[in-house]
Design an enzyme around this catalytic site. Structure first.
Site, PDB file in Angstrom:
ATOM      1  N   VAL A 187       0.851  -1.189   0.000  1.00 33.60           N
ATOM      2  CA  VAL A 187       0.000   0.000   0.000  1.00 33.60           C
ATOM      3  C   VAL A 187       0.891   1.245   0.000  1.00 33.60           C
ATOM      4  CG1 VAL A 187      -1.859   1.223   1.166  1.00 33.60           C
ATOM      5  CG2 VAL A 187      -1.695  -1.279   1.363  1.00 33.60           C
ATOM      6  N   VAL A 208       1.163   5.616  -1.445  1.00 33.59           N
ATOM      7  CA  VAL A 208       0.651   6.806  -2.129  1.00 33.59           C
ATOM      8  C   VAL A 208       1.834   7.728  -2.373  1.00 33.59           C
ATOM      9  CG1 VAL A 208      -0.795   8.872  -1.877  1.00 33.59           C
ATOM     10  CG2 VAL A 208      -1.664   6.654  -1.127  1.00 33.59           C
ATOM     11  N   ARG A 265      -2.487  12.858   2.293  1.00 31.60           N
ATOM     12  CA  ARG A 265      -3.558  13.565   3.003  1.00 31.60           C
ATOM     13  C   ARG A 265      -4.598  14.135   2.057  1.00 31.60           C
ATOM     14  NH1 ARG A 265      -1.099  17.544   7.361  1.00 31.60           N
ATOM     15  NH2 ARG A 265      -3.278  17.479   8.040  1.00 31.60           N
ATOM     16  N   ASN A 292       3.007   2.957  13.902  1.00 34.96           N
ATOM     17  CA  ASN A 292       2.575   3.762  12.755  1.00 34.96           C
ATOM     18  C   ASN A 292       1.130   4.223  12.976  1.00 34.96           C
ATOM     19  OD1 ASN A 292       1.916   4.892  10.259  1.00 34.96           O
ATOM     20  ND2 ASN A 292       3.245   3.470   9.170  1.00 34.96           N
ATOM     21  N   GLU A 293       0.987   5.324  13.689  1.00 34.78           N
ATOM     22  CA  GLU A 293      -0.344   5.816  14.043  1.00 34.78           C
ATOM     23  C   GLU A 293      -1.177   6.221  12.818  1.00 34.78           C
ATOM     24  OE1 GLU A 293      -1.661   5.507  16.920  1.00 34.78           O
ATOM     25  OE2 GLU A 293       0.191   4.676  17.760  1.00 34.78           O
ATOM     26  N   TYR A 343      -6.658   2.435   8.632  1.00 39.76           N
ATOM     27  CA  TYR A 343      -7.333   1.142   8.574  1.00 39.76           C
ATOM     28  C   TYR A 343      -8.525   1.082   9.523  1.00 39.76           C
ATOM     29  CZ  TYR A 343      -3.218  -0.050   5.901  1.00 39.76           C
ATOM     30  OH  TYR A 343      -2.231  -0.059   4.954  1.00 39.76           O
TER      31      TYR A 343
END
Length: 292
Positions: free
Chosen positions: A209, A211, A217, A248-249, A255
């Protein structure tokens, strides 16, 4: 310039940022990446006389730093499965671009990125074609924008991640894989549905995954995950999984927003053995009687 690498007795997939005990400045999403060999580490020397190595910083796949939000026009964004080679190549290059960072003073960066992209491209085609053991079905899902709608500061992204579709040039700005299988190599294995006849048809995992860092954002990752849930439902999948690093906040928020809940976490000894941060296994119900 010299390129050094070494191997250790690790699994057979390529390296992702999650296989570093001390990841660099976190700049992208966090899921496992089963296509990169974790035993390979690369160093570049800036010149033949300067023997100080510059480590390629492997990045994660979800932005964990507070980057400035870009007001991107996503009205022409298209999210769909990729089938053409030129689009798969663009997705492969976006992954390399996202998962690696290079020291600017190093030599041979473009050649090395092209080499890694070629490996990922060929591996991706093999998985989609059903030639990789353990994977029943794999698809690559991309988010794309028309080249003419891309922001002017994203020229590098446009140059390496563009493809042509029906006479229109488009750019891959986000990508992921949907893998129909019982488990991914060296990952926490999902428990739903229970292992038995047909369970490999009903379980799937998300991976790779990412981007484009210029376009974080803007809801692109969320849209990709929702599309993957739709495709999973079409396949008859009932249980969808994804892995994320425990620290990994942003990934965990993504998710959770997309309907995933925590199922289990990786034992500390396993993370130490594989030389990576501990990760979580998140689960989502995508059965037909469940609203996406």
């Amino acid at each position: 310039m010299a390129l050094l690498s070494w191997s250790s007795p690790s699994p057979s997939h390529h390296p992702s940022w999650l296989h570093r005990s001390n990841p660099p400045n976190q700049t992208l999403f966090a899921t496992n990446s089963p296509n990169f060999r974790p035993q390979q580490r690369f160093f570049f020397f800036s010149s033949s006389t300067d023997r100080t190595p510059f480590r390629l910083a492997l990045t994660c796949q979800l932005c964990t730093q507070e980057a400035l939000a870009l007001d991107l026009d996503v009205s022409s964004m298209r999210i769909a499965e990729a089938f053409r080679d030129d689009e798969l190549w663009a997705a492969a290059f976006l992954r390399i671009r996202s998962f690696y960072e290079y020291q600017q003073q190093s030599y041979g960066i473009n050649d090395h990125r092209n080499y890694l992209a070629e490996r990922e491209f060929e591996a991706l085609k093999e998985r989609i074609a059903g030639k990789r053991t353990g994977f029943r079905r794999v698809t690559c899902i991309n988010a794309t924008l028309p080249l003419l709608r891309m922001p002017s500061f994203a020229s590098d992204l446009c140059s390496v991640c563009k493809f042509s579709q029906n006479g229109e040039e488009r750019v891959v700005i986000g990508t992921l894989d949907l893998n129909q299988c019982l488990k991914l190599p060296d990952e926490i294995t999902g428990m739903r549905p229970e292992v038995g006849i047909g369970s490999d048809f009903l379980r799937a995992y998300l991976s790779n995954v990412c981007v484009a860092k210029e376009l974080h954002r803007n809801g692109i990752a969320h849209s990709l995950v929702l599309k993957s849930k739709e495709v999973a439902e079409e396949w008859g999948i009932t249980d969808l999984y994804v892995h994320a690093a425990v620290d990994n906040e942003p990934a965990k928020r993504l998710y959770t927003k997309s309907g995933f809940t925590l199922e289990s976490d990786e034992p500390a000894w396993q993370a130490r053995f594989l030389d990576r941060p501990r990760r979580l296994l998140l689960w989502a119900d995508v059965s037909k009687n469940n609203d996406l």
